[in-house]
Design a protein around this motif. Structure first.
Motif, PDB file in Angstrom:
ATOM      1  N   ASP A  59      36.895  37.629  39.833  1.00 30.87           N
ATOM      2  CA  ASP A  59      38.053  36.766  40.088  1.00 30.87           C
ATOM      3  C   ASP A  59      39.297  37.333  39.396  1.00 30.87           C
ATOM      4  OD1 ASP A  59      37.937  35.976  37.359  1.00 30.87           O
ATOM      5  OD2 ASP A  59      36.682  34.251  37.852  1.00 30.87           O
ATOM      6  N   ASP A  60      40.444  36.769  39.731  1.00 31.80           N
ATOM      7  CA  ASP A  60      41.721  37.268  39.193  1.00 31.80           C
ATOM      8  C   ASP A  60      41.774  37.184  37.674  1.00 31.80           C
ATOM      9  OD1 ASP A  60      42.656  37.884  41.730  1.00 31.80           O
ATOM     10  OD2 ASP A  60      43.700  35.959  41.981  1.00 31.80           O
ATOM     11  N   GLU A  61      41.240  36.121  37.103  1.00 33.14           N
ATOM     12  CA  GLU A  61      41.244  35.970  35.644  1.00 33.14           C
ATOM     13  C   GLU A  61      40.431  37.075  34.972  1.00 33.14           C
ATOM     14  OE1 GLU A  61      39.735  32.745  32.301  1.00 33.14           O
ATOM     15  OE2 GLU A  61      40.001  32.078  34.370  1.00 33.14           O
ATOM     16  N   THR A  62      39.268  37.382  35.536  1.00 33.27           N
ATOM     17  CA  THR A  62      38.416  38.443  34.988  1.00 33.27           C
ATOM     18  C   THR A  62      39.113  39.790  35.104  1.00 33.27           C
ATOM     19  OG1 THR A  62      36.407  37.215  35.502  1.00 33.27           O
ATOM     20  CG2 THR A  62      36.180  39.606  35.213  1.00 33.27           C
ATOM     21  N   LEU A  63      39.700  40.055  36.269  1.00 34.85           N
ATOM     22  CA  LEU A  63      40.408  41.327  36.454  1.00 34.85           C
ATOM     23  C   LEU A  63      41.539  41.477  35.452  1.00 34.85           C
ATOM     24  CD1 LEU A  63      40.503  41.458  40.348  1.00 34.85           C
ATOM     25  CD2 LEU A  63      39.134  42.913  38.834  1.00 34.85           C
ATOM     26  N   ALA A  64      42.302  40.414  35.244  1.00 32.75           N
ATOM     27  CA  ALA A  64      43.410  40.461  34.277  1.00 32.75           C
ATOM     28  C   ALA A  64      42.889  40.707  32.862  1.00 32.75           C
ATOM     29  CB  ALA A  64      44.213  39.164  34.337  1.00 32.75           C
ATOM     30  N   ALA A  65      41.758  40.094  32.527  1.00 29.82           N
ATOM     31  CA  ALA A  65      41.203  40.241  31.177  1.00 29.82           C
ATOM     32  C   ALA A  65      40.779  41.672  30.887  1.00 29.82           C
ATOM     33  CB  ALA A  65      40.017  39.296  30.988  1.00 29.82           C
ATOM     34  N   VAL A  66      40.369  42.416  31.916  1.00 25.35           N
ATOM     35  CA  VAL A  66      39.939  43.801  31.697  1.00 25.35           C
ATOM     36  C   VAL A  66      41.017  44.809  32.107  1.00 25.35           C
ATOM     37  CG1 VAL A  66      37.487  43.264  31.826  1.00 25.35           C
ATOM     38  CG2 VAL A  66      38.699  43.946  33.907  1.00 25.35           C
ATOM     39  N   GLY A  67      42.183  44.304  32.486  1.00 24.07           N
ATOM     40  CA  GLY A  67      43.314  45.181  32.787  1.00 24.07           C
ATOM     41  C   GLY A  67      43.246  45.872  34.139  1.00 24.07           C
ATOM     42  N   LEU A  68      42.585  45.234  35.095  1.00 31.63           N
ATOM     43  CA  LEU A  68      42.502  45.798  36.445  1.00 31.63           C
ATOM     44  C   LEU A  68      43.230  44.890  37.423  1.00 31.63           C
ATOM     45  CD1 LEU A  68      38.749  46.893  36.476  1.00 31.63           C
ATOM     46  CD2 LEU A  68      40.757  48.374  36.244  1.00 31.63           C
ATOM     47  N   GLU A  69      43.706  45.482  38.516  1.00 28.77           N
ATOM     48  CA  GLU A  69      44.425  44.693  39.510  1.00 28.77           C
ATOM     49  C   GLU A  69      43.629  44.471  40.780  1.00 28.77           C
ATOM     50  OE1 GLU A  69      48.328  46.182  40.274  1.00 28.77           O
ATOM     51  OE2 GLU A  69      48.820  46.307  38.147  1.00 28.77           O
ATOM     52  N   HIS A  70      42.793  45.424  41.136  1.00 27.20           N
ATOM     53  CA  HIS A  70      42.096  45.338  42.423  1.00 27.20           C
ATOM     54  C   HIS A  70      40.612  45.022  42.205  1.00 27.20           C
ATOM     55  CE1 HIS A  70      40.777  46.236  46.452  1.00 27.20           C
ATOM     56  NE2 HIS A  70      42.046  46.209  46.808  1.00 27.20           N
ATOM     57  N   PRO A  71      40.076  44.048  42.935  1.00 28.61           N
ATOM     58  CA  PRO A  71      38.683  43.659  42.716  1.00 28.61           C
ATOM     59  C   PRO A  71      37.663  44.739  43.055  1.00 28.61           C
ATOM     60  CG  PRO A  71      39.593  42.500  44.604  1.00 28.61           C
ATOM     61  CD  PRO A  71      40.729  43.221  43.943  1.00 28.61           C
ATOM     62  N   LEU A  72      38.023  45.729  43.849  1.00 28.79           N
ATOM     63  CA  LEU A  72      37.079  46.804  44.162  1.00 28.79           C
ATOM     64  C   LEU A  72      36.986  47.838  43.044  1.00 28.79           C
ATOM     65  CD1 LEU A  72      37.688  47.388  47.971  1.00 28.79           C
ATOM     66  CD2 LEU A  72      35.884  46.063  46.868  1.00 28.79           C
ATOM     67  N   ASP A  73      37.785  47.652  41.991  1.00 28.90           N
ATOM     68  CA  ASP A  73      37.745  48.576  40.853  1.00 28.90           C
ATOM     69  C   ASP A  73      36.739  48.168  39.777  1.00 28.90           C
ATOM     70  OD1 ASP A  73      39.716  50.160  41.986  1.00 28.90           O
ATOM     71  OD2 ASP A  73      41.349  49.138  40.927  1.00 28.90           O
ATOM     72  N   LEU A  74      36.104  47.006  39.935  1.00 27.17           N
ATOM     73  CA  LEU A  74      35.168  46.527  38.917  1.00 27.17           C
ATOM     74  C   LEU A  74      33.813  46.255  39.559  1.00 27.17           C
ATOM     75  CD1 LEU A  74      34.870  45.719  35.926  1.00 27.17           C
ATOM     76  CD2 LEU A  74      35.534  43.390  36.592  1.00 27.17           C
TER      77      LEU A  74
END
Length: 147
Positions: A59-74
């Motif tokens: 989700d967007d919150e998780t991506l922000a917490a790890v410093g990523l913008e795109h969900p396909l990067d995690l």
């Protein structure tokens, strides 16, 4: 997103993917659980309370917490405190969780050509490594032990 394969092929124990389909979350979870089952006993003994979750995307919150913008990067994420940092004084904490992100894993599979079951195993071991506070070298050694 449908993942096309050139032919029908076995992609895991007793499961086949047919042309034009992508493995579902249950398949990803099955491979992850099979990987966990092959861990050395010393590791497996400390995973009983860790939840394994397979989700489509972070989700967007998780991506922000790890410093990523795109969900396909995690492809995966460990939430919790590493075993060596836990204390008997910890109270009312959320259970430790390993998240595997299906769509990101499938995207990496397409981009790299790595066998999908090997990729799922790699991501699973990497996140388990975070649970134990392992270094990258230790994670690779653990991955070799379950191969």
């Amino acid at each position: 997103m449908a993942v096309a394969m050139e032919r029908q092929e076995t992609i895991g124990p007793g499961r086949e993917a047919t042309f034009g389909t992508a493995p579902d979350a249950d398949w990803i979870e099955g491979v992850a659980r099979a990987t966990i089952a092959r861990l050395p006993a010393a590791f497996a003994a400390h995973l009983g309370d860790v939840l394994l979750l397979v989700e489509e995307f972070a989700d967007d919150e998780t991506l922000a917490a790890v410093g990523l913008e795109h969900p396909l990067d995690l492809t995966g994420l460990y939430h919790g405190r590493p075993v060596g940092e836990k204390s008997s004084m910890d109270t009312a904490t959320m259970p430790d969780r390993i998240h595997l992100y299906r769509r990101a894993i499938l995207e990496e599979w397409i981009e790299t050509g790595v066998r999908l079951d090997d990729l799922v195993a790699h991501v699973t071991v990497h996140e388990i490594g975070h649970h134990f506070g392992l270094s990258d070298d230790d994670m690779h050694a653990l991955e070799d032990a379950v191969a």
